[in-house]
Design a protein around this motif. Structure first.
Motif, mmCIF file in Angstrom:
data_model
loop_
_atom_site.group_PDB
_atom_site.id
_atom_site.type_symbol
_atom_site.label_atom_id
_atom_site.label_comp_id
_atom_site.label_asym_id
_atom_site.label_seq_id
_atom_site.Cartn_x
_atom_site.Cartn_y
_atom_site.Cartn_z
ATOM 1 N N LYS A 118 55.439 75.289 46.598
ATOM 2 C CA LYS A 118 55.488 73.997 47.308
ATOM 3 C C LYS A 118 54.342 73.879 48.318
ATOM 4 O O LYS A 118 53.800 72.804 48.528
ATOM 5 C CB LYS A 118 56.830 73.860 48.049
ATOM 6 C CG LYS A 118 58.026 73.825 47.091
ATOM 7 C CD LYS A 118 59.262 73.209 47.717
ATOM 8 C CE LYS A 118 59.765 74.041 48.885
ATOM 9 N NZ LYS A 118 61.078 73.652 49.378
ATOM 10 N N CYS A 173 58.007 78.708 47.978
ATOM 11 C CA CYS A 173 58.368 78.343 46.600
ATOM 12 C C CYS A 173 59.688 77.565 46.579
ATOM 13 O O CYS A 173 60.403 77.517 47.577
ATOM 14 C CB CYS A 173 58.500 79.598 45.747
ATOM 15 S SG CYS A 173 56.989 80.563 45.686
ATOM 16 N N THR A 233 58.113 80.278 39.306
ATOM 17 C CA THR A 233 58.698 79.447 40.362
ATOM 18 C C THR A 233 57.614 78.507 40.870
ATOM 19 O O THR A 233 56.459 78.903 40.960
ATOM 20 C CB THR A 233 59.187 80.343 41.520
ATOM 21 O OG1 THR A 233 59.694 81.547 40.985
ATOM 22 C CG2 THR A 233 60.235 79.652 42.338
ATOM 23 N N LYS A 234 58.028 77.306 41.192
ATOM 24 C CA LYS A 234 57.053 76.310 41.648
ATOM 25 C C LYS A 234 56.668 76.572 43.106
ATOM 26 O O LYS A 234 57.534 76.768 43.952
ATOM 27 C CB LYS A 234 57.671 74.915 41.505
ATOM 28 C CG LYS A 234 56.676 73.856 41.134
ATOM 29 C CD LYS A 234 57.384 72.571 40.754
ATOM 30 C CE LYS A 234 56.646 71.312 41.164
ATOM 31 N NZ LYS A 234 55.275 71.372 41.518
ATOM 32 N N GLN A 283 48.602 74.835 40.346
ATOM 33 C CA GLN A 283 49.517 75.686 39.564
ATOM 34 C C GLN A 283 49.721 75.059 38.196
ATOM 35 O O GLN A 283 49.943 73.846 38.098
ATOM 36 C CB GLN A 283 50.866 75.809 40.291
ATOM 37 C CG GLN A 283 51.839 76.756 39.603
ATOM 38 C CD GLN A 283 53.100 77.021 40.424
ATOM 39 O OE1 GLN A 283 53.443 76.225 41.306
ATOM 40 N NE2 GLN A 283 53.782 78.110 40.129
#
Ligand code: GLC
Length: 429
Positions: free
Chosen positions: A368, A409, A365-366, A383
């Motif tokens: 933020k 995320c 998951t990215k 990341q």
């Protein structure tokens, strides 16, 4: 509860017979009854009885082979100071706990409450008063939920063992235990948890456990019950270990040293870091942590327990929201962090601080944004496909015993460390 986990639960319950205690519509009812408990995550267990006077573990009667006639006079010596539970409740609250579960009768058979069914109870012996009543008052005064532990096994009652082979004895003994549960659930107002223990020597049929639970829910419609009367109940009770139950609620109970009851010489204390790590591990897997104190005969709490829980409480002052009300979290792998989650926020609980950079592998998951949870200070991060590195952190851990980083995320934080192993570019040689 998903279909799959509901099915698991039904299997666990041993089929339709056992489920009839929680008849139609009960999954919704269970969710309603258990909501506060899931949210709470952290509770205090209290083992207190005549064994606390001896200070050699709550099983001392059995382990040292003390005959009933020799053990019984301890009831004269068990004279606690007034309202010691006030200190317990304050300490529990201080530690960030939301509920308490106290032994109303342990295996020794001595009742801390007023019972019409036996004179082997605190109001009629040395204490001269109802200790369960005091406990309920003190817990409520601190806004804590109230739980009753009650041992079905009884080393004092003459029918406690022979009930296994003698039907008349079984009838008397089952009536006695059911009767005591009725007393407990009618004498003190609203009770939040009934925590059965040790069903030896009978099975669910012998105990009439379905009838028992029906009576309990009839008397206290909001109560939750555990699984130690040989029915699955509302939650399971892994003891001295953290083991998530599949598709059902669970609560890991644990001692602070190696004994539940006061044991003067037991110095195997858990560190505040271990306690926080255990709490985080339970919360990550959707479970609760019921952590024990063993007060002395006079009701005072061993000094070491106060120290440990105070340190945990100081950590909870800064970090409780990363545990309380947490959702189950599917990120788990690290050699120096634990994890919890709320929605799309991943909380990284660093218990062994690695220095300026903290790395989590395999996040799919990215991320933020990232910050140190307690101070709110933003944290820089990079990341890529393999890892997220949180950089520019202090060389020494900013919080103790565990530092929490919050990673916002763009979806539920997920981790695929297998992929890291499979596909990681093998550079160099
Ligand atoms: C066990 C022990 C007991 C303790 C309990 C707590 O059943 O017999 O002493 O009260 O576990 O989970």
């Amino acid at each position: 509860m998903s279909d799959l986990s509901r099915r698991d639960y039904l299997t666990l319950a041993g089929g339709a017979g056992a489920m009839s205690v929680f008849a139609a519509g009960d999954e919704t009812d269970r969710a309603r009854r258990m909501q506060w408990w899931h949210e709470a995550k952290f509770g205090m267990f209290i083992h207190w009885g005549l064994y606390s006077v001896l200070g050699r573990h709550e099983w001392v009667m059995e382990q040292e082979g003390i005959p009933v006639a020799e053990y019984e006079p301890l009831a004269k010596k068990f004279v606690p100071k007034p309202m010691p539970m006030r200190d317990w409740a304050r300490l529990a609250k201080r530690a960030g706990m939301k509920y308490m579960v106290m032994t109303t009768k342990h295996h020794e058979g001595f009742c801390l409450f007023q019972s019409k069914l036996t004179s082997y109870c605190a109001p009629e012996r040395g204490a001269g008063r109802d200790l369960v009543k005091e406990y309920v008052e003190c817990a409520r005064a601190e806004g804590l939920r109230v739980g009753f532990y009650h041992s079905l096994m009884d080393w004092h009652h003459p029918d406690g063992a022979r009930c296994a082979t003698d039907e008349a004895a079984r009838r008397r003994f089952v009536d006695y235990i059911h009767g005591q549960i009725r007393e407990l659930l009618t004498q003190y107002g609203k009770i939040d948890i009934l925590w059965y223990d040790v069903a030896w020597p009978l099975d669910a049929a012998g105990w009439e456990s379905e009838k028992m639970n029906k009576m309990v829910f009839g008397l206290q419609p909001d109560i939750i019950v555990n699984n130690r009367n040989k029915l699955p109940g509302d939650f399971s009770t892994p003891e001295q270990r953290i083991e998530a139950a599949k598709g059902a609620a669970w609560e890991a109970c644990m001692t602070m040293n190696d004994s539940w009851g006061y044991h003067a010489a037991d110095d195997a204390w858990k560190s505040p870091k271990t306690v926080v790590r255990n709490l985080v591990t339970c919360a990550r897997q959707g479970g609760n942590y019921l952590f024990n104190i063993g007060p002395k005969g006079d009701g005072s709490i061993p000094e070491e327990s106060v120290k440990i829980l105070t340190a945990v409480g100081q950590w909870m002052d800064r970090n409780a929201p990363t545990v309380r009300g947490a959702d189950p979290c599917r990120v788990s792998r690290s050699n120096y962090c634990g994890f919890t989650r709320k929605g799309n926020t991943l909380y990284v609980h660093v218990h062994f601080w690695p220095g300026e950079t903290v790395t989590v592998a395999g996040l799919t998951t990215k991320v933020k944004s990232a910050k140190l949870f307690a101070s709110g200070k933003p944290v820089k991060f990079v990341q890529d496909d393999w890892r997220v590195r949180l950089t520019g952190l202090p060389a020494a851990a900013p919080d103790s015993p565990v530092t929490v980083l919050a990673l916002e995320c763009d979806g539920e934080p997920l981790q695929d460390t297998d992929r890291v192993r499979r596909e990681k570019p093998r550079g160099g040689v």
